[in-house]
Design an enzyme around this catalytic site. Structure first.
Site, PDB file in Angstrom:
ATOM      1  N   ASP A  19       0.893  -1.020  -0.195  1.00  0.00           N
ATOM      2  CA  ASP A  19      -0.260   0.180   0.138  1.00  0.00           C
ATOM      3  C   ASP A  19       0.999   1.147   0.193  1.00  0.00           C
ATOM      4  OD1 ASP A  19      -3.088   0.086   0.978  1.00  0.00           O
ATOM      5  OD2 ASP A  19      -1.977   2.471   1.352  1.00  0.00           O
ATOM      6  N   THR A  77     -16.713  -0.277   1.612  1.00  0.00           N
ATOM      7  CA  THR A  77     -15.568  -0.108   2.554  1.00  0.00           C
ATOM      8  C   THR A  77     -15.044   1.159   1.986  1.00  0.00           C
ATOM      9  OG1 THR A  77     -14.496   0.529  -0.303  1.00  0.00           O
ATOM     10  CG2 THR A  77     -14.464  -1.763   0.988  1.00  0.00           C
ATOM     11  N   LYS A 114     -11.035   2.137 -15.484  1.00  0.00           N
ATOM     12  CA  LYS A 114     -11.477   0.446 -14.950  1.00  0.00           C
ATOM     13  C   LYS A 114     -11.992  -0.060 -16.329  1.00  0.00           C
ATOM     14  CE  LYS A 114     -11.215   0.505 -10.746  1.00  0.00           C
ATOM     15  NZ  LYS A 114      -9.922  -0.275  -9.925  1.00  0.00           N
ATOM     16  N   TYR A 165     -13.397   7.640 -13.314  1.00  0.00           N
ATOM     17  CA  TYR A 165     -12.726   6.424 -12.809  1.00  0.00           C
ATOM     18  C   TYR A 165     -13.691   4.960 -13.754  1.00  0.00           C
ATOM     19  CZ  TYR A 165     -13.619   2.871  -9.257  1.00  0.00           C
ATOM     20  OH  TYR A 165     -13.637   1.860  -8.781  1.00  0.00           O
ATOM     21  N   ASP A 190       3.773   2.585  -3.589  1.00  0.00           N
ATOM     22  CA  ASP A 190       2.969   4.202  -4.701  1.00  0.00           C
ATOM     23  C   ASP A 190       2.820   2.644  -6.421  1.00  0.00           C
ATOM     24  OD1 ASP A 190       1.468   5.226  -5.975  1.00  0.00           O
ATOM     25  OD2 ASP A 190       1.941   6.838  -5.193  1.00  0.00           O
ATOM     26  N   ASN A 226      -4.994  -4.521  -7.180  1.00  0.00           N
ATOM     27  CA  ASN A 226      -6.331  -4.543  -6.340  1.00  0.00           C
ATOM     28  C   ASN A 226      -6.658  -2.135  -5.929  1.00  0.00           C
ATOM     29  OD1 ASN A 226      -8.659  -4.789  -4.871  1.00  0.00           O
ATOM     30  ND2 ASN A 226      -7.564  -3.795  -3.792  1.00  0.00           N
TER      31      ASN A 226
HETATM   32  N1  LIG Z   1     -15.785  -0.348  -3.131  1.00  0.00           N
HETATM   33  C1  LIG Z   1     -16.487  -0.736  -4.092  1.00  0.00           C
HETATM   34  O1  LIG Z   1     -17.674  -0.024  -3.953  1.00  0.00           O
HETATM   35  C2  LIG Z   1     -15.384  -0.850  -5.028  1.00  0.00           C
HETATM   36  C3  LIG Z   1     -16.618  -1.617  -5.957  1.00  0.00           C
HETATM   37  C4  LIG Z   1     -15.641  -1.727  -7.609  1.00  0.00           C
HETATM   38  C5  LIG Z   1     -14.399  -1.751  -7.119  1.00  0.00           C
HETATM   39  N2  LIG Z   1     -13.789  -1.519  -6.339  1.00  0.00           N
HETATM   40  C6  LIG Z   1     -12.147  -1.265  -6.329  1.00  0.00           C
HETATM   41  O2  LIG Z   1     -11.684  -1.755  -5.831  1.00  0.00           O
HETATM   42  C7  LIG Z   1     -10.385  -1.559  -5.289  1.00  0.00           C
HETATM   43  C8  LIG Z   1     -10.592  -1.500  -3.659  1.00  0.00           C
HETATM   44  O3  LIG Z   1     -11.005  -0.610  -3.652  1.00  0.00           O
HETATM   45  P1  LIG Z   1     -11.993  -0.769  -1.890  1.00  0.00           P
HETATM   46  O4  LIG Z   1     -12.873   0.102  -1.886  1.00  0.00           O
HETATM   47  O5  LIG Z   1     -10.512  -1.438  -0.905  1.00  0.00           O
HETATM   48  O6  LIG Z   1     -10.963   1.418  -1.612  1.00  0.00           O
HETATM   49  P2  LIG Z   1     -10.873   1.499  -0.931  1.00  0.00           P
HETATM   50  O7  LIG Z   1      -9.755   2.884  -0.268  1.00  0.00           O
HETATM   51  O8  LIG Z   1     -10.882   1.306   1.003  1.00  0.00           O
HETATM   52  O9  LIG Z   1      -8.576   1.135  -0.243  1.00  0.00           O
HETATM   53  C9  LIG Z   1      -8.042   1.223  -0.882  1.00  0.00           C
HETATM   54  C10 LIG Z   1      -7.014   0.994  -0.595  1.00  0.00           C
HETATM   55  O10 LIG Z   1      -5.311   1.622  -1.876  1.00  0.00           O
HETATM   56  C11 LIG Z   1      -4.339   2.188  -1.632  1.00  0.00           C
HETATM   57  N3  LIG Z   1      -3.995   2.855  -2.122  1.00  0.00           N
HETATM   58  C12 LIG Z   1      -4.657   3.962  -3.073  1.00  0.00           C
HETATM   59  N4  LIG Z   1      -4.351   4.585  -4.166  1.00  0.00           N
HETATM   60  C13 LIG Z   1      -2.714   3.829  -4.193  1.00  0.00           C
HETATM   61  C14 LIG Z   1      -1.409   3.937  -4.666  1.00  0.00           C
HETATM   62  N5  LIG Z   1      -1.519   4.958  -6.176  1.00  0.00           N
HETATM   63  N6  LIG Z   1      -0.796   3.030  -4.415  1.00  0.00           N
HETATM   64  C15 LIG Z   1      -0.802   2.026  -3.592  1.00  0.00           C
HETATM   65  N7  LIG Z   1      -1.562   1.862  -2.471  1.00  0.00           N
HETATM   66  C16 LIG Z   1      -3.313   3.036  -3.463  1.00  0.00           C
HETATM   67  C17 LIG Z   1      -5.187   3.048  -0.578  1.00  0.00           C
HETATM   68  O11 LIG Z   1      -4.045   3.518   0.908  1.00  0.00           O
HETATM   69  C18 LIG Z   1      -6.041   1.844   0.307  1.00  0.00           C
HETATM   70  O12 LIG Z   1      -5.347   1.223   0.936  1.00  0.00           O
HETATM   71  C19 LIG Z   1     -10.443  -0.694  -5.927  1.00  0.00           C
HETATM   72  O13 LIG Z   1      -9.556  -1.064  -6.922  1.00  0.00           O
HETATM   73  C20 LIG Z   1     -11.630  -0.263  -6.833  1.00  0.00           C
HETATM   74  O14 LIG Z   1     -11.360   0.157  -7.484  1.00  0.00           O
HETATM   75  C21 LIG Z   1     -14.107  -0.566  -4.873  1.00  0.00           C
END
Ligand SMILES: NC(=O)c1ccc[n+]([C@@H]2O[C@H](COP(=O)([O-])OP(=O)(O)OC[C@H]3O[C@@H](n4cnc5c(N)ncnc54)[C@H](O)[C@@H]3O)[C@@H](O)[C@H]2O)c1
Length: 251
Positions: A37, A191, A160, A156, A60, A87
């Site tokens: 992360d 989340t 994706k 976004y 990052d 992810n």
């Molecule tokens: N939550 C939803 O409804 C949902 C739906 C569809 C897809 N997603 C996808 O699932 C994935 C995870 O989402 P989530 O809901 O767990 O998000 P979240 O915000 O709860 O967690 C995301 C994590 O990614 C880290 N992060 C962000 N940018 C970063 C970078 N440049 N380098 C390294 N780490 C980085 C953040 O610090 C955080 O810990 C994402 O790709 C999101 O687009 C989420």
């Protein structure tokens, strides 16, 4: 539960949300897991909570030098992954917008992390997996890539769509060298990412009304398919997208 015994996985964006749930589940299935992360303090705490089979890596994903350094450090430590879950991602609520109103800076920040960052993760993941004789890469996609669900989130949704295309391309390129690449497509999953929706009762009710199963997703809902794709049970699955969306994309 030992479906991932003997595997070493790396999960990006693992300090919280879906990535953390996947890391926790992979460990429960017997894997060693690198939680990666950009948030150094949060990922150290998250890995600490998961015990000796967990290891933290600060990186990052949009910074190639940081990604390269993290993979090199894992190799030196004997933790080269054979499963990589790309992810990490962002959704810039309050900034992302319909195309005519979208600032170029917001577009670039989103694409830099979600698409370029996923590409960089995949680039070094493929190198690591080739050195291990193959393995599994799993990308986190989104229904916004395939339907109008993300109409107010142009950057976004486009990022994706790029992730989905990247997955299919890389799957085709490396299938004959033992590397499988698949995309998991969750829907609205509660989340920290989507707190702007979760914390607003009207927004939350509106999105849940578009999920035929009638409830929001949880991070745990997404982990079972990830275990399948990471394990040898998924050995004939590649280049595919797996929806775990409560039926949202049937509408
Ligand atoms: N939550 C939803 O409804 C949902 C739906 C569809 C897809 N997603 C996808 O699932 C994935 C995870 O989402 P989530 O809901 O767990 O998000 P979240 O915000 O709860 O967690 C995301 C994590 O990614 C880290 N992060 C962000 N940018 C970063 C970078 N440049 N380098 C390294 N780490 C980085 C953040 O610090 C955080 O810990 C994402 O790709 C999101 O687009 C989420």
């Amino acid at each position: 539960m030992t479906r991932l015994q003997g595997k070493t996985a790396l999960v990006t964006g693992a300090a919280m949300g879906i990535g953390y749930a996947v890391a926790e589940r992979f460990i429960a299935e017997g894997a060693r897991v690198v939680l990666a992360d950009r948030n150094a303090a949060a990922v150290a705490e998250a890995a600490g909570a998961l015990g000796p089979l967990a290891r933290a890596a600060t990186m990052d994903i949009s910074d190639e030098a940081a990604v390269a350094a993290a993979f090199a450090e894992l190799e030196a430590a004997g933790w080269t992954p054979d499963v990589v879950v790309a992810n990490a991602g962002v959704q810039l609520f309050g900034h992302d917008a319909p195309a005519a109103d979208l600032d170029l800076d917001v577009w670039r920040r989103t694409i830099d992390i979600n698409l370029t960052g996923t590409f960089l993760t995949v680039k070094y993941a493929v190198r690591a997996l080739l050195s291990r004789g193959g393995g599994s890469i799993i990308l986190t996609g989104s229904p916004t890539a395939v339907n109008g669900e993300g109409r107010d989130f142009t950057a976004y949704s486009a990022s994706k769509a790029g992730v989905h295309g990247l997955g299919r391309t890389v799957a085709a390129a490396y299938a004959d060298r033992g590397i499988r690449v698949n995309t998991v497509q969750p829907a609205y999953t509660e989340t920290p990412l989507v707190a702007a929706i979760t914390d607003d009762p009207d927004s939350r009710a509106a999105i849940v009304s578009r999920i035929p199963i009638g409830r929001a997703g949880t991070p745990a809902d997404v982990t079972g398919i990830m275990v399948y794709l990471a394990s040898d049970e998924g050995s004939f699955a590649t280049g595919a997208t797996f929806s775990v969306d409560g039926g949202m994309t049937t509408l």
